[in-house]
Design an enzyme around this catalytic site. Sequence first.
Site, PDB file in Angstrom:
ATOM      1  N   LYS A  49       0.846  -1.200   0.000  1.00 34.26           N
ATOM      2  CA  LYS A  49       0.000   0.000   0.000  1.00 34.26           C
ATOM      3  C   LYS A  49       0.879   1.247   0.000  1.00 34.26           C
ATOM      4  CE  LYS A  49      -3.813  -2.348   2.290  1.00 34.26           C
ATOM      5  NZ  LYS A  49      -4.449  -2.718   3.562  1.00 34.26           N
ATOM      6  N   GLN A  93      -4.616  -1.467   9.818  1.00 31.88           N
ATOM      7  CA  GLN A  93      -4.505  -2.764   9.158  1.00 31.88           C
ATOM      8  C   GLN A  93      -5.046  -3.858  10.088  1.00 31.88           C
ATOM      9  OE1 GLN A  93      -3.364  -3.333   5.945  1.00 31.88           O
ATOM     10  NE2 GLN A  93      -3.975  -5.462   6.279  1.00 31.88           N
ATOM     11  N   ASP A 116     -11.203   3.222   4.807  1.00 31.55           N
ATOM     12  CA  ASP A 116     -11.788   1.900   4.548  1.00 31.55           C
ATOM     13  C   ASP A 116     -13.317   1.928   4.601  1.00 31.55           C
ATOM     14  OD1 ASP A 116      -9.898   0.018   3.888  1.00 31.55           O
ATOM     15  OD2 ASP A 116      -9.336  -0.405   5.963  1.00 31.55           O
TER      16      ASP A 116
END
Length: 281
Positions: A49, A93, A116
Amino acid sequence: MTEILDGKKLRDKIFAGLKTKLDRMSEKPTLAVILAGNDPASQIYVRNKKKTAENLGINSIVIEYPADVTETELLAKISELNNDKKISAILVQLPLPKQIDKFRIIDAILPQKDVDGLTPYNLGKLFAGEQPYVYPCTPKGILLLLDEYGINPAEKHVVVIGRSNLVGKPVAQMLLQRNATVTMCHSHTTNLPDITKTADIVVSAVGKNIIGEKMLKSNCVVVDVGIYRDETGKVRGDVDFEGVSNIAAYISPVPGGVGPMTIASLMLNTVELFERNKQSL
Ligand code: NAP
């Protein structure tokens, strides 16, 4: 002939557009990623990422914690990032170490920086049929992939297998909003093949090899979200790709289908939040 839903190709197209846009920006977005513990898969995902963001011209910072990090430490860092005007987007994460309540951590992220789309605010907006700040990355990537191939879910029967907050539930809601008739299945569904046989589109997000050709009707669309390693270490999806290729009209491969679309959506979401936050935060 089965057509491949090529996530890599669409990701590259999205990245080309994003790069052009970012090259023209005098100020760049910053994505902050919190990585707690030493899960090897998470370390690889976070590294990818960061590299992807930087290649596009998005600033990226990774804040790492050991496996024995406390909830208090993580909450303090999230509060600091929430208040830092230079940070456009925050990603925690998953999975988190076992002593950490992931819901408390996700709840602490400012919805306007929740890249997210997993905070109760953003998921709540999605489930109420309203506009969240951003849509969760994997579901958003799946819809972008279907759109790219002209597959309109309206009036179709879509069977979603898996009911996680990350994939199954939000993708089902997004498909409902696109006027699909959605059936959700999970580990307690007793007659899965009977249900999948009636599907125009199957979205499978399980992480086990569960979909074979006999479970599907001709010319259906199969979106394989699952990722796991088989006993030989090979990366696999939920779908028996060879068998299903005999019957499906479209199929997304693993790797190269939904995975690249998830990272494309993450980058899109980072830029969207940056642009919105510049005006309002
Ligand atoms: P998860 O939270 O573990 O959810 C798995 C779901 O599968 C659960 O709802 C579970 O049902 C259901 N399930 C398990 N066994 C089943 C069976 N035999 N029949 C029907 N349903 C069954 O996982 P997730 O986070 O949603 O991820 C799912 C998969 O997608 C994983 O392989 C993950 O690595 C992959 N993934 C890929 C991407 C990508 O970018 N490609 C992104 C996210 C996730 P219950 O609720 O009843 O337990």
